[in-house]
Scaffold this active site. Structure first.
Site, PDB file in Angstrom:
ATOM      1  N   ILE A 244       0.868  -0.949  -0.042  1.00 36.31           N
ATOM      2  CA  ILE A 244       0.062  -0.014   0.042  1.00 36.31           C
ATOM      3  C   ILE A 244       0.955   1.307  -0.049  1.00 36.31           C
ATOM      4  O   ILE A 244       1.517   1.408   1.232  1.00 36.31           O
ATOM      5  CB  ILE A 244      -0.799   0.029   1.282  1.00 36.31           C
ATOM      6  CG1 ILE A 244      -1.959  -1.258   1.237  1.00 36.31           C
ATOM      7  CG2 ILE A 244      -1.758   1.271   1.374  1.00 36.31           C
ATOM      8  CD1 ILE A 244      -2.936  -1.048   2.372  1.00 36.31           C
ATOM      9  N   PRO A 245       1.060   1.811  -1.124  1.00 40.46           N
ATOM     10  CA  PRO A 245       2.390   2.880  -1.419  1.00 40.46           C
ATOM     11  C   PRO A 245       2.142   4.038  -0.751  1.00 40.46           C
ATOM     12  O   PRO A 245       1.991   5.285  -1.546  1.00 40.46           O
ATOM     13  CB  PRO A 245       2.080   2.671  -2.760  1.00 40.46           C
ATOM     14  CG  PRO A 245       0.899   2.961  -3.314  1.00 40.46           C
ATOM     15  CD  PRO A 245       0.317   1.764  -2.363  1.00 40.46           C
ATOM     16  N   CYS A 246       1.959   4.098   0.478  1.00 38.93           N
ATOM     17  CA  CYS A 246       2.094   5.615   1.298  1.00 38.93           C
ATOM     18  C   CYS A 246       3.123   6.536   1.068  1.00 38.93           C
ATOM     19  O   CYS A 246       3.137   7.453   0.947  1.00 38.93           O
ATOM     20  CB  CYS A 246       1.691   5.385   2.735  1.00 38.93           C
ATOM     21  SG  CYS A 246       2.827   4.359   3.670  1.00 38.93           S
ATOM     22  N   HIS A 247       4.167   5.700   0.500  1.00 50.85           N
ATOM     23  CA  HIS A 247       5.663   6.261   0.278  1.00 50.85           C
ATOM     24  C   HIS A 247       5.306   7.339  -1.012  1.00 50.85           C
ATOM     25  O   HIS A 247       6.190   8.455  -1.195  1.00 50.85           O
ATOM     26  CB  HIS A 247       6.609   5.563  -0.116  1.00 50.85           C
ATOM     27  CG  HIS A 247       6.541   4.424  -1.196  1.00 50.85           C
ATOM     28  ND1 HIS A 247       5.801   3.334  -1.162  1.00 50.85           N
ATOM     29  CD2 HIS A 247       6.820   4.611  -2.465  1.00 50.85           C
ATOM     30  CE1 HIS A 247       5.765   2.491  -2.094  1.00 50.85           C
ATOM     31  NE2 HIS A 247       6.325   3.366  -3.024  1.00 50.85           N
ATOM     32  N   ARG A 248       4.164   7.116  -1.806  1.00 48.83           N
ATOM     33  CA  ARG A 248       3.930   8.034  -2.797  1.00 48.83           C
ATOM     34  C   ARG A 248       3.161   9.333  -2.620  1.00 48.83           C
ATOM     35  O   ARG A 248       2.843   9.872  -3.571  1.00 48.83           O
ATOM     36  CB  ARG A 248       3.304   7.056  -4.270  1.00 48.83           C
ATOM     37  CG  ARG A 248       4.342   5.984  -4.488  1.00 48.83           C
ATOM     38  CD  ARG A 248       3.468   4.993  -5.515  1.00 48.83           C
ATOM     39  NE  ARG A 248       4.436   3.763  -5.776  1.00 48.83           N
ATOM     40  CZ  ARG A 248       3.850   2.781  -6.272  1.00 48.83           C
ATOM     41  NH1 ARG A 248       2.405   2.830  -6.638  1.00 48.83           N
ATOM     42  NH2 ARG A 248       4.376   1.530  -6.370  1.00 48.83           N
TER      43      ARG A 248
END
Length: 281
Positions: A244-248
């Site tokens: 779940i790409p919260c880094h984006r």
């Protein structure tokens, strides 16, 4: 500390140095000197971990790169996110990820009656702990040590029973750290969260690899445009790292911003994804 962790800490130190000194455009020799490494070995290690050379990293992770991605997001990324298809190496996560929320009872009772398998693994960005129930992956986090990783996992589900076991759900999920996602089976997530949190995490899955969006954009995607602060809180509580790409998600100013698992790691992941995206264009 494993050799992988030692390497990651060296790269983290290099990234921090590059972030602090990018205006001076430090040479390869200057950065390598900070790590007491030869320029040759530093370049090779950096590229293994970040996916690009230190020089390319400076280009990708300056504010100008972030701003260019945010500008592009106003048109192209929104279009991509709305399509149920592929976008080169930026395959949308929601094509193969299915989120199921835990029942109110499971949520309130801290995982009581849940049997959780867990295991540890090395990734390009450091060690992780991954955990699963019979319904799917419930936790994936970067860790500094196995002991602390297990301790943090148990804080999320204090009343569950635990067994150290690498099951098929975990094996399939760990494939996300490989370059080729074409053989992935559908990944199922079994998450503890409010309805609002689940909506935010689902929205994160629509951000393609190599893309960056703002907190405000995620708020608009869940049709709550005034809820940027609440969205930020939900993103910060994301229990599934990388997948779940919260880094984006970055700040509207173009600054990279914080990250639950260390902002330096966030920058390394963004640089790695951007390099992969550019290489496939």
């Amino acid at each position: 500390m494993s050799s992988t962790c030692i390497q990651y800490h060296k790269i983290a130190k290099a990234i921090a140095y590059l972030d602090d000194n990018f205006k001076q455009q430090p040479s390869l020799d200057q950065v390598a000197e900070q790590l007491n490494m030869s320029a040759f070995h530093f370049q090779r290690l950096f590229k293994e971990w970040v996916g690009i050379s230190p020089k390319k990293y400076l280009q990708f992770l300056t504010v100008s790169y972030a701003k260019s991605q945010l500008e592009a997001e106003k048109s192209s990324l929104l279009k991509v996110a709305a399509e149920a298809g592929l976008s080169g190496s930026g395959r949308l996560h929601d094509l193969f990820v299915n989120i199921e929320g835990m029942t109110p009872g499971e949520y309130k009772k801290g995982g009581q009656n849940l049997a959780i398998n867990y295991s540890f693994s090395e990734t390009p960005f450091g060690d992780v702990v991954v955990a699963s129930t019979e319904k799917g992956i419930c936790y994936l986090a970067f860790i500094d040590s196995y002991a602390l990783g297990l301790e943090e996992l148990k804080k999320n589900f204090p009343n569950a029973s635990y067994q150290k076991r690498l099951d098929n759900n975990q094996k399939n999920t760990l494939c996300i750290f490989q370059h080729d996602w074409s053989q992935l089976n559908k990944i199922k997530l079994h998450l503890k969260g409010t309805d609002f949190q689940l909506k935010v995490w689902q929205a994160l899955l629509t951000i393609p690899q190599g893309g960056l969006v703002t907190y405000g954009n995620i708020a608009r995607r869940i049709t709550q445009p005034t809820a940027s602060r609440a969205v930020g809180t939900a993103i910060g509580s994301n229990p599934i790292a990388f997948l779940i790409p919260c880094h984006r998600v970055i700040q509207s100013s173009g600054n990279i911003g914080g990250y639950r698992w260390n902002p330096i790691r966030k920058k390394a992941i963004i640089g790695w994804e951007a390099a992969k995206q550019y290489a496939d264009e």
